[in-house]
Design a protein around this motif. Structure first.
Motif, PDB file in Angstrom:
ATOM      1  N   ARG A  86       0.731  -1.144   0.133  1.00  0.00           N
ATOM      2  CA  ARG A  86       0.099   0.041   0.024  1.00  0.00           C
ATOM      3  C   ARG A  86       0.916   1.190   0.162  1.00  0.00           C
ATOM      4  NH1 ARG A  86      -4.586   0.542   4.513  1.00  0.00           N
ATOM      5  NH2 ARG A  86      -2.732   0.135   6.022  1.00  0.00           N
ATOM      6  N   ALA A  87       2.000   1.302   0.665  1.00  0.00           N
ATOM      7  CA  ALA A  87       2.907   2.239   0.932  1.00  0.00           C
ATOM      8  C   ALA A  87       3.755   2.478  -0.446  1.00  0.00           C
ATOM      9  CB  ALA A  87       3.785   2.154   2.088  1.00  0.00           C
ATOM     10  N   GLY A  88       3.705   1.465  -1.373  1.00  0.00           N
ATOM     11  CA  GLY A  88       4.775   1.525  -2.471  1.00  0.00           C
ATOM     12  C   GLY A  88       6.070   1.063  -2.078  1.00  0.00           C
ATOM     13  N   ALA A  89       6.250   0.486  -1.075  1.00  0.00           N
ATOM     14  CA  ALA A  89       7.732  -0.279  -0.973  1.00  0.00           C
ATOM     15  C   ALA A  89       8.040  -1.249  -1.896  1.00  0.00           C
ATOM     16  CB  ALA A  89       7.708  -0.765   0.612  1.00  0.00           C
ATOM     17  N   PHE A  90       7.207  -2.107  -2.251  1.00  0.00           N
ATOM     18  CA  PHE A  90       7.330  -2.850  -3.581  1.00  0.00           C
ATOM     19  C   PHE A  90       5.823  -2.942  -4.327  1.00  0.00           C
ATOM     20  CE2 PHE A  90       7.085  -5.400   0.159  1.00  0.00           C
ATOM     21  CZ  PHE A  90       6.138  -6.320  -0.130  1.00  0.00           C
ATOM     22  N   GLN A  91       5.544  -3.369  -5.469  1.00  0.00           N
ATOM     23  CA  GLN A  91       4.464  -3.116  -5.988  1.00  0.00           C
ATOM     24  C   GLN A  91       3.362  -4.150  -6.196  1.00  0.00           C
ATOM     25  OE1 GLN A  91       7.660  -3.000  -7.575  1.00  0.00           O
ATOM     26  NE2 GLN A  91       8.039  -0.807  -7.699  1.00  0.00           N
ATOM     27  N   LEU A  92       3.928  -5.481  -5.640  1.00  0.00           N
ATOM     28  CA  LEU A  92       3.042  -6.735  -6.037  1.00  0.00           C
ATOM     29  C   LEU A  92       3.333  -7.746  -4.833  1.00  0.00           C
ATOM     30  CD1 LEU A  92       0.774  -8.214  -7.672  1.00  0.00           C
ATOM     31  CD2 LEU A  92       2.970  -9.092  -8.890  1.00  0.00           C
ATOM     32  N   MET A  93       2.128  -8.245  -4.400  1.00  0.00           N
ATOM     33  CA  MET A  93       2.259  -9.236  -3.156  1.00  0.00           C
ATOM     34  C   MET A  93       1.379 -10.558  -3.678  1.00  0.00           C
ATOM     35  SD  MET A  93       0.252  -7.787  -0.018  1.00  0.00           S
ATOM     36  CE  MET A  93      -1.358  -7.118  -0.043  1.00  0.00           C
ATOM     37  N   LEU A 145      -5.180  -0.356  -2.711  1.00  0.00           N
ATOM     38  CA  LEU A 145      -4.616  -1.621  -3.519  1.00  0.00           C
ATOM     39  C   LEU A 145      -5.459  -1.952  -4.608  1.00  0.00           C
ATOM     40  CD1 LEU A 145      -3.718  -3.373  -0.209  1.00  0.00           C
ATOM     41  CD2 LEU A 145      -2.109  -2.446  -1.870  1.00  0.00           C
ATOM     42  N   PHE A 146      -4.992  -2.679  -5.410  1.00  0.00           N
ATOM     43  CA  PHE A 146      -5.822  -3.247  -6.630  1.00  0.00           C
ATOM     44  C   PHE A 146      -5.519  -4.934  -6.576  1.00  0.00           C
ATOM     45  CE2 PHE A 146      -6.352  -4.970 -11.077  1.00  0.00           C
ATOM     46  CZ  PHE A 146      -7.692  -4.406 -11.242  1.00  0.00           C
ATOM     47  N   TYR A 147      -6.636  -5.448  -6.587  1.00  0.00           N
ATOM     48  CA  TYR A 147      -7.223  -6.870  -6.605  1.00  0.00           C
ATOM     49  C   TYR A 147      -6.894  -7.484  -7.868  1.00  0.00           C
ATOM     50  CZ  TYR A 147      -8.897 -11.495  -5.278  1.00  0.00           C
ATOM     51  OH  TYR A 147      -9.250 -13.115  -5.494  1.00  0.00           O
ATOM     52  N   ILE A 148      -5.920  -8.206  -8.295  1.00  0.00           N
ATOM     53  CA  ILE A 148      -5.838  -8.709  -9.516  1.00  0.00           C
ATOM     54  C   ILE A 148      -6.475  -9.916 -10.096  1.00  0.00           C
ATOM     55  CG2 ILE A 148      -4.155  -9.487 -11.527  1.00  0.00           C
ATOM     56  CD1 ILE A 148      -2.038  -7.833  -9.832  1.00  0.00           C
ATOM     57  N   ALA A 149      -6.502 -11.029  -9.178  1.00  0.00           N
ATOM     58  CA  ALA A 149      -6.895 -12.053  -9.279  1.00  0.00           C
ATOM     59  C   ALA A 149      -6.653 -13.148  -8.347  1.00  0.00           C
ATOM     60  CB  ALA A 149      -6.701 -12.888 -10.832  1.00  0.00           C
ATOM     61  N   PRO A 150      -7.381 -14.368  -8.148  1.00  0.00           N
ATOM     62  CA  PRO A 150      -6.960 -15.109  -7.286  1.00  0.00           C
ATOM     63  C   PRO A 150      -6.547 -16.271  -7.557  1.00  0.00           C
ATOM     64  CG  PRO A 150      -9.487 -15.611  -8.012  1.00  0.00           C
ATOM     65  CD  PRO A 150      -8.770 -14.347  -8.649  1.00  0.00           C
ATOM     66  N   ASN A 249      -0.005  -2.351  -5.719  1.00  0.00           N
ATOM     67  CA  ASN A 249      -0.342  -1.052  -5.353  1.00  0.00           C
ATOM     68  C   ASN A 249      -1.192  -0.377  -6.388  1.00  0.00           C
ATOM     69  OD1 ASN A 249       1.069   1.774  -5.924  1.00  0.00           O
ATOM     70  ND2 ASN A 249       1.295   1.383  -3.673  1.00  0.00           N
ATOM     71  N   GLN A 250      -2.140   0.366  -5.967  1.00  0.00           N
ATOM     72  CA  GLN A 250      -3.150   0.895  -7.113  1.00  0.00           C
ATOM     73  C   GLN A 250      -2.415   1.793  -8.154  1.00  0.00           C
ATOM     74  OE1 GLN A 250      -6.816   0.359  -7.030  1.00  0.00           O
ATOM     75  NE2 GLN A 250      -6.349   0.873  -9.019  1.00  0.00           N
ATOM     76  N   ALA A 251      -1.593   2.733  -7.711  1.00  0.00           N
ATOM     77  CA  ALA A 251      -0.859   3.646  -8.209  1.00  0.00           C
ATOM     78  C   ALA A 251      -0.121   2.856  -9.459  1.00  0.00           C
ATOM     79  CB  ALA A 251      -0.094   4.793  -7.498  1.00  0.00           C
ATOM     80  N   ALA A 252       0.794   1.903  -8.799  1.00  0.00           N
ATOM     81  CA  ALA A 252       1.647   1.145  -9.653  1.00  0.00           C
ATOM     82  C   ALA A 252       1.194   0.569 -10.819  1.00  0.00           C
ATOM     83  CB  ALA A 252       2.536   0.318  -9.012  1.00  0.00           C
ATOM     84  N   TYR A 253      -0.208  -0.031 -10.465  1.00  0.00           N
ATOM     85  CA  TYR A 253      -1.194  -0.813 -11.371  1.00  0.00           C
ATOM     86  C   TYR A 253      -1.486   0.163 -12.353  1.00  0.00           C
ATOM     87  CZ  TYR A 253      -4.795  -3.695 -13.507  1.00  0.00           C
ATOM     88  OH  TYR A 253      -5.487  -4.365 -14.191  1.00  0.00           O
ATOM     89  N   ASP A 254      -2.049   1.306 -11.910  1.00  0.00           N
ATOM     90  CA  ASP A 254      -2.879   2.176 -12.907  1.00  0.00           C
ATOM     91  C   ASP A 254      -1.798   2.721 -13.883  1.00  0.00           C
ATOM     92  OD1 ASP A 254      -5.200   1.860 -11.361  1.00  0.00           O
ATOM     93  OD2 ASP A 254      -4.825   3.934 -10.362  1.00  0.00           O
ATOM     94  N   ALA A 255      -0.666   2.795 -13.631  1.00  0.00           N
ATOM     95  CA  ALA A 255       0.531   3.176 -14.561  1.00  0.00           C
ATOM     96  C   ALA A 255       0.881   2.407 -15.541  1.00  0.00           C
ATOM     97  CB  ALA A 255       1.795   3.736 -13.629  1.00  0.00           C
ATOM     98  N   LEU A 256       0.535   1.114 -15.508  1.00  0.00           N
ATOM     99  CA  LEU A 256       0.747   0.179 -16.485  1.00  0.00           C
ATOM    100  C   LEU A 256       0.177   0.437 -17.773  1.00  0.00           C
ATOM    101  CD1 LEU A 256       0.688  -3.399 -14.285  1.00  0.00           C
ATOM    102  CD2 LEU A 256       2.881  -2.262 -15.107  1.00  0.00           C
ATOM    103  N   PRO A 257       0.756  -0.223 -18.807  1.00  0.00           N
ATOM    104  CA  PRO A 257      -0.145  -0.012 -20.207  1.00  0.00           C
ATOM    105  C   PRO A 257      -1.077  -1.420 -19.933  1.00  0.00           C
ATOM    106  CG  PRO A 257       2.275  -0.232 -20.583  1.00  0.00           C
ATOM    107  CD  PRO A 257       2.094  -0.451 -19.180  1.00  0.00           C
ATOM    108  N   ASP A 258      -2.054  -1.089 -21.009  1.00  0.00           N
ATOM    109  CA  ASP A 258      -3.128  -1.935 -20.760  1.00  0.00           C
ATOM    110  C   ASP A 258      -2.982  -3.377 -21.100  1.00  0.00           C
ATOM    111  OD1 ASP A 258      -5.045  -0.071 -20.110  1.00  0.00           O
ATOM    112  OD2 ASP A 258      -6.016  -0.007 -21.930  1.00  0.00           O
TER     113      ASP A 258
END
Length: 343
Positions: A86-93, A145-150, A249-258
């Motif tokens: 959430r704080a942006g220390a790394f992008q994905l968990m 945060l952004f939930y990608i998938a289970p 991380n929501q901001a990191a996800y939003d910055a990605l190309p589609d």
């Protein structure tokens, strides 16, 4: 497996087959580097599949989207990963939503449902066909945060030092459970002790508990539970199906190309199916090994499980803590279980 073009695969997964516009395709050529912390230790089966996940994302983006994978606790302690991403220390968990159910009650139902869906395909169908994915994303959005998938797979067994052939046999005995399972099993009459995973072997060995949840069949075999608990109870009603989660991380996800967002979704769904199938095969082999240790496998009567599923509904409702989103998640799941004839 027949190869298809990267553009066709990603477009089909992300935008229903619509060809990606040229500006999006051009942007997808940008190099992006992320870091991801896994839920599991290096060398474990689930960790090996996380390696496959990051490799697949790279493959789908022509090597332009690189995710460096770290094992559980390697970047931050596991219980701090939520706040670190959430704080942006790394992008994905990779995480288990139930760990944060105390903060966000809906997470109690997007991780596992005691006495809930008995088949992994049913639980996965709830996510992808019955709106569960959107509900999980709504829950995580509250935390930035952004939930990608289970990743959805099967049960965790119950290991016992005493023979139990019905749910009623568990009442009055001491059992180790955590999360929502601890509340549901307590309502079934179990004297629940929420011990750390590392203490399960010793607690069974010393008679501090009579039976326990711990992990999957293979992980429990490797931990030696067959040496101290001579009965395995299936199905694992406390955790009949399991969902772990890819969360960014929501901001990191939003910055990605589609294209890259689609690659994450495609790779996540592929890994969900492939890990589940691997565990299915692995379970057959490991049950033979338990048998060689003199462990008896007891199968609960499906009618007994169904009767207690109906009873568990009240426990589920209490776990929503009257939170609106948790109520909506549970209502959606109950509606689908009813349609499936489970309750």
């Amino acid at each position: 497996m027949t190869k298809v073009s990267r553009r066709s695969l990603l477009a089909g997964a992300a935008v229903g087959g619509t060809v990606l516009a040229a500006p999006i395709a051009a942007k997808a050529q940008e190099a992006v580097e992320w870091r991801m912390q896994a839920l599991w230790d290096a060398g474990t089966t689930p960790f090996e599949f996380e390696k496959k996940f990051v490799e697949r994302v790279s493959e789908l983006t022509d090597g332009k989207f690189k995710i460096t994978l770290f094992s559980a606790g390697q970047l931050v302690p596991a219980n701090q990963a939520f706040d670190a991403v959430r704080a942006g220390a790394f992008q994905l968990m990779k995480t288990f939503d139930g760990y944060e159910a105390g903060k966000i009650p809906a997470f109690a139902f997007t991780s596992t449902i005691p006495f809930g869906f008995p088949e992994s395909d049913q639980y996965e169908a709830w996510f992808y066909e019955k709106g569960g994915l959107d509900l999980a994303r709504e829950a995580y959005a509250r935390a930035g945060l952004f939930y990608i998938a289970p990743t959805v797979y099967g049960e965790e067994p119950i290991h016992s030092t005493v023979k139990m052939e019905s749910i009623a046999d568990m009442a009055g005995k001491k059992g180790r459970f955590v999360g929502l399972a601890s509340a549901v099993m307590a309502d079934q009459g179990v004297s629940v002790t929420p011990l750390p995973t590392a203490e399960v072997y010793t607690a069974l060995e010393k008679g501090l508990i009579d039976f326990a949840d711990r992990g999957d069949l293979t992980a429990n075999y490797e931990a030696g539970l067959g040496e101290v608990a001579k009965f395995i109870i299936l199905p694992g009603v406390h955790q009949p199906t399991t969902a772990t989660s890819y969360v960014a991380n929501q901001a990191a996800y939003d910055a990605l190309p589609d294209d890259y967002k689609a690659a994450l979704a495609v790779a996540a769904r592929e890994i969900s199916g492939s890990l589940r199938q691997h565990i299915m095969v692995q379970n057959v082999d490991v049950l033979k090994k338990y048998g060689e240790q003199g462990v008896e496998v007891i199968q609960l009567d499906p009618a007994d499980v169904a009767a207690n599923r109906a009873k568990a509904v009240e426990s589920w409702k209490k776990a929503t803590k009257e939170d609106d989103l948790a109520n909506r998640v549970l209502a959606s799941q109950i509606e689908f279980m009813t349609a499936l004839g489970l309750i």
